[in-house]
Design a protein around this motif. Structure first.
Motif, PDB file in Angstrom:
ATOM      1  N   UNK A   1      11.822   0.225   5.066  1.00  0.00           N
ATOM      2  CA  UNK A   1      10.748  -0.619   4.514  1.00  0.00           C
ATOM      3  C   UNK A   1       9.474   0.154   4.195  1.00  0.00           C
ATOM      4  N   UNK A   2       9.593   1.466   4.142  1.00  0.00           N
ATOM      5  CA  UNK A   2       8.463   2.323   3.763  1.00  0.00           C
ATOM      6  C   UNK A   2       7.246   2.110   4.655  1.00  0.00           C
ATOM      7  N   UNK A   3       7.496   1.871   5.924  1.00  0.00           N
ATOM      8  CA  UNK A   3       6.417   1.617   6.894  1.00  0.00           C
ATOM      9  C   UNK A   3       5.446   2.785   6.951  1.00  0.00           C
ATOM     10  N   UNK A   4       5.978   3.994   6.886  1.00  0.00           N
ATOM     11  CA  UNK A   4       5.150   5.181   7.052  1.00  0.00           C
ATOM     12  C   UNK A   4       4.627   5.746   5.730  1.00  0.00           C
ATOM     13  N   UNK A   5       4.858   5.040   4.643  1.00  0.00           N
ATOM     14  CA  UNK A   5       4.389   5.525   3.342  1.00  0.00           C
ATOM     15  C   UNK A   5       2.907   5.238   3.119  1.00  0.00           C
ATOM     16  N   UNK A   6       2.361   4.326   3.911  1.00  0.00           N
ATOM     17  CA  UNK A   6       0.963   3.921   3.760  1.00  0.00           C
ATOM     18  C   UNK A   6       0.031   5.058   4.183  1.00  0.00           C
ATOM     19  N   UNK A   7      -0.782   5.594   3.266  1.00  0.00           N
ATOM     20  CA  UNK A   7      -1.680   6.698   3.632  1.00  0.00           C
ATOM     21  C   UNK A   7      -2.756   6.287   4.627  1.00  0.00           C
ATOM     22  N   UNK A   8      -2.958   4.978   4.776  1.00  0.00           N
ATOM     23  CA  UNK A   8      -3.978   4.468   5.708  1.00  0.00           C
ATOM     24  C   UNK A   8      -3.341   3.923   6.991  1.00  0.00           C
ATOM     25  N   UNK A   9      -2.121   4.344   7.247  1.00  0.00           N
ATOM     26  CA  UNK A   9      -1.418   3.899   8.450  1.00  0.00           C
ATOM     27  C   UNK A   9      -2.227   4.234   9.697  1.00  0.00           C
ATOM     28  N   UNK A  10      -2.383   3.253  10.569  1.00  0.00           N
ATOM     29  CA  UNK A  10      -3.121   3.467  11.810  1.00  0.00           C
ATOM     30  C   UNK A  10      -2.151   3.893  12.913  1.00  0.00           C
ATOM     31  N   UNK A  11      -2.238   5.155  13.298  1.00  0.00           N
ATOM     32  CA  UNK A  11      -1.414   5.686  14.378  1.00  0.00           C
ATOM     33  C   UNK A  11      -2.133   6.883  14.988  1.00  0.00           C
ATOM     34  N   UNK A  12      -2.275   6.875  16.303  1.00  0.00           N
ATOM     35  CA  UNK A  12      -2.907   8.009  16.974  1.00  0.00           C
ATOM     36  C   UNK A  12      -2.104   9.274  16.722  1.00  0.00           C
ATOM     37  N   UNK A  13      -2.798  10.350  16.419  1.00  0.00           N
ATOM     38  CA  UNK A  13      -2.117  11.619  16.154  1.00  0.00           C
ATOM     39  C   UNK A  13      -1.248  12.057  17.324  1.00  0.00           C
ATOM     40  N   UNK A  14      -1.684  11.725  18.544  1.00  0.00           N
ATOM     41  CA  UNK A  14      -0.922  12.141  19.729  1.00  0.00           C
ATOM     42  C   UNK A  14       0.482  11.546  19.731  1.00  0.00           C
ATOM     43  N   UNK A  15       0.637  10.363  19.155  1.00  0.00           N
ATOM     44  CA  UNK A  15       1.935   9.681  19.163  1.00  0.00           C
ATOM     45  C   UNK A  15       2.859  10.152  18.034  1.00  0.00           C
ATOM     46  N   UNK A  16       2.312  10.767  17.006  1.00  0.00           N
ATOM     47  CA  UNK A  16       3.119  11.087  15.826  1.00  0.00           C
ATOM     48  C   UNK A  16       4.326  11.977  16.130  1.00  0.00           C
ATOM     49  N   UNK A  17       4.169  13.099  16.858  1.00  0.00           N
ATOM     50  CA  UNK A  17       5.357  13.892  17.174  1.00  0.00           C
ATOM     51  C   UNK A  17       6.395  13.096  17.953  1.00  0.00           C
ATOM     52  N   UNK A  18       5.944  12.247  18.863  1.00  0.00           N
ATOM     53  CA  UNK A  18       6.881  11.426  19.636  1.00  0.00           C
ATOM     54  C   UNK A  18       7.627  10.441  18.734  1.00  0.00           C
ATOM     55  N   UNK A  19       6.923   9.853  17.778  1.00  0.00           N
ATOM     56  CA  UNK A  19       7.567   8.936  16.842  1.00  0.00           C
ATOM     57  C   UNK A  19       8.650   9.672  16.051  1.00  0.00           C
ATOM     58  N   UNK A  20       8.314  10.870  15.565  1.00  0.00           N
ATOM     59  CA  UNK A  20       9.296  11.657  14.817  1.00  0.00           C
ATOM     60  C   UNK A  20      10.512  12.009  15.654  1.00  0.00           C
ATOM     61  N   UNK A  21      10.288  12.542  16.842  1.00  0.00           N
ATOM     62  CA  UNK A  21      11.401  12.899  17.738  1.00  0.00           C
ATOM     63  C   UNK A  21      12.229  11.672  18.098  1.00  0.00           C
ATOM     64  N   UNK A  22      11.543  10.569  18.377  1.00  0.00           N
ATOM     65  CA  UNK A  22      12.227   9.343  18.801  1.00  0.00           C
ATOM     66  C   UNK A  22      13.167   8.817  17.720  1.00  0.00           C
ATOM     67  N   UNK A  23      12.699   8.751  16.485  1.00  0.00           N
ATOM     68  CA  UNK A  23      13.529   8.223  15.402  1.00  0.00           C
ATOM     69  C   UNK A  23      14.740   9.117  15.149  1.00  0.00           C
ATOM     70  N   UNK A  24      14.547  10.404  15.215  1.00  0.00           N
ATOM     71  CA  UNK A  24      15.666  11.329  15.020  1.00  0.00           C
ATOM     72  C   UNK A  24      16.629  11.283  16.201  1.00  0.00           C
TER      73      UNK A  24
END
Length: 216
Positions: free
Chosen positions: A111-134
């Motif tokens: 659903x292109x959730x992460x395509x939004x350039x104004x997505x609100x997400x703490x930078x600290x969580x981003x690597x975890x989100x990437x690892x988690x989805x993979x």
């Protein structure tokens, strides 16, 4: 100086002040000199007691007053020690974290959730989100999951690649971009690569969380 060291110093200072209060109070009581000196000793002991109380308050203030996303135990209303943190806890709480972005993992991919350039997400969580989805793709290893990778936009895959790059994951990030750039997507190559790195992804999720626990 980190919070734990400050708390230790304040705690020691509070104990020293309390001991000094007792000493001054005893000396003031048993002192057999002038009444003025005796009164001054007692007054000073009271001031030292006030200092000990203030330091004691600061000691509590520097304690586990802020709930940590991964360490907080709602039953005790306290943070557990980081040494007791398990991958299972991290995984479950990342499920909860991602639920705020989409009703299902499949929707996150498609659903292109992460395509939004104004997505609100703490930078600290981003690597975890990437690892988690993979990791979830590799752990579940079913056709619908791999089709999600195929149906995901280039921007979504790039977001995930960029997220793990924040933790220095350059090789895997580049591999993801290369897989996505090939049209049609060779899902067998994607599957073999991620399933082969399943334990690695799990380890990186756990290690990243522990090493950066103060950010959560």
């Amino acid at each position: 100086m980190d919070q734990k060291k400050i708390r230790l110093i304040v705690g020691i200072a509070s104990i020293v002040a309390a001991i000094l209060f007792v000493v001054l109070l005893v000396v003031g009581i048993v002192y057999d000199g002038s009444g003025l000196a005796k009164a001054l000793l007692i007054i000073i002991s009271v001031l030292v007691l006030a200092l000990a109380a203030e330091l004691g308050y600061l000691f509590l203030l520097f304690g586990d007053t802020k709930p940590n996303y991964f360490l907080f135990n709602s039953k005790t209303n306290k943070n557990i020690a980081v040494q007791k943190l398990t991958f299972q806890t991290i995984n479950v709480r990342m499920n909860r974290y991602l639920a705020a972005y989409a009703p299902s993992e499949g929707k996150i991919w498609t659903d292109r959730v992460f395509d939004n350039p104004y997505l609100e997400m703490d930078d600290a969580f981003k690597p975890l989100v990437g690892y988690k989805l993979l990791f979830d793709l590799a752990e579940r290893d079913f056709d619908a999951g791999w089709r999600c990778f195929d149906l995901a936009s280039d921007e979504t895959v790039n977001f995930i690649a960029s997220a793990i790059e924040l933790n220095g994951e350059t090789d895997m990030a580049n591999a993801l971009r290369e897989f996505k750039a090939i049209k049609p997507t060779n899902l067998k190559h994607v599957r073999d690569y991620l399933v082969g790195n399943r334990k690695y992804l799990q380890s990186k999720m756990f290690r990243y969380t522990v090493d950066n626990i103060d950010l959560f």
